[in-house]
Design an enzyme around this catalytic site. Structure first.
Site, PDB file in Angstrom:
ATOM      1  N   SER A  61      15.291   6.545 -14.768  1.00 45.12           N
ATOM      2  CA  SER A  61      16.266   7.583 -14.421  1.00 45.12           C
ATOM      3  C   SER A  61      15.674   8.527 -13.390  1.00 45.12           C
ATOM      4  O   SER A  61      14.461   8.771 -13.381  1.00 45.12           O
ATOM      5  CB  SER A  61      16.648   8.371 -15.675  1.00 45.12           C
ATOM      6  OG  SER A  61      17.424   9.509 -15.348  1.00 45.12           O
ATOM      7  N   TYR A  89      13.177  13.312 -22.802  1.00 48.30           N
ATOM      8  CA  TYR A  89      13.757  12.216 -22.024  1.00 48.30           C
ATOM      9  C   TYR A  89      13.048  12.039 -20.684  1.00 48.30           C
ATOM     10  O   TYR A  89      12.609  10.933 -20.334  1.00 48.30           O
ATOM     11  CB  TYR A  89      15.248  12.456 -21.805  1.00 48.30           C
ATOM     12  CG  TYR A  89      15.962  11.332 -21.093  1.00 48.30           C
ATOM     13  CD1 TYR A  89      16.449  10.237 -21.798  1.00 48.30           C
ATOM     14  CD2 TYR A  89      16.164  11.364 -19.717  1.00 48.30           C
ATOM     15  CE1 TYR A  89      17.106   9.199 -21.150  1.00 48.30           C
ATOM     16  CE2 TYR A  89      16.820  10.331 -19.061  1.00 48.30           C
ATOM     17  CZ  TYR A  89      17.292   9.245 -19.776  1.00 48.30           C
ATOM     18  OH  TYR A  89      17.935   8.222 -19.132  1.00 48.30           O
TER      19      TYR A  89
END
Length: 218
Positions: free
Chosen positions: A127, A142
């Site tokens: 990501s 994350y």
């Protein structure tokens, strides 16, 4: 016919990747933590599935053995825990397990077959939230876990057997359960770069980070 294993393939981007690879003639196996969801998705897709819980290391080796020789490994499964890493450190530990430690262990389990075959492709779904170039804006653990996955994707080629490649990809902001209803991208759009890396990217492309089939900064 290459055999692909996609973690978290029972929904979202993983499901779309499975669809895309099946259309291209791949033999696909999806990994799922929930048996009912895995069986249902596999029936819909017309492929095999294996039980694979990335928070349960005991499930890894049986899943890889059941999947057979894996030529394409797509480490897609992820979790989004937005709690403070300081107040709730278990969230970081879980994030690292699912999005760093488990992918690495699955890579190790798949490498003997890939080395014997003289080829293999490993795709780590990462990501922009884990990219230093974009400020590592991912919440909670994350972004840290995705940054670690990026680092693994960058450094691992030096230790891989000849013919085996590894690359990271960012699917963008996609309308999935994790991405939310406001996301502009479809799962199919998010899956496109992964399918390209699995089948169409040049064989010497390794240790790179891609979005929309274009190399991006770490």
């Amino acid at each position: 016919m290459p055999r692909a294993l996609i973690t978290g393939g029972n929904r979202g981007i993983g499901y779309a990747m499975a669809q895309g690879l099946l259309v291209r003639g791949c033999d696909v196996v999806i990994g799922a933590r929930d048996a009912q969801a895995g069986a249902k998705a596999a029936t819909e897709l017309g492929c095999d599935w294996v039980h694979l819980d990335l928070e349960d290391a005991a499930s890894f080796a049986p899943a890889i053995e059941a999947a057979g020789g894996v030529d394409i490994l797509i480490n897609n499964a992820g979790i989004l825990i937005e709690d403070s890493m300081v107040r709730h450190p278990e969230g970081l530990r879980r994030s690292m397990q699912v999005m760093f430690h488990a992918p690495f262990e699955l890579i190790l389990l798949c490498l003997p077959h890939m080395e014997q075959a003289g080829q293999g492709r490993i795709i780590n779904v990462s990501s922009g939230w884990g990219a230093y170039d974009e400020g590592m804006e991912g919440p909670g653990g994350y972004g840290v876990a995705k940054a670690a996955l990026n680092a693994l994707s960058f450094a691992l080629p030096r230790d891989l057997p000849p013919g085996v490649t590894v690359n990271a990809m960012c699917p963008g902001w996609v309308h999935t359960r994790m991405g939310g209803a406001a996301a502009p991208g479809t799962p199919e759009q998010g899956a496109d770069t992964g399918i390209w890396l699995a089948l169409d990217a040049p064989a010497d492309v390794t240790g790179k980070f891609f979005r929309n089939r274009r190399e991006k900064a770490w």
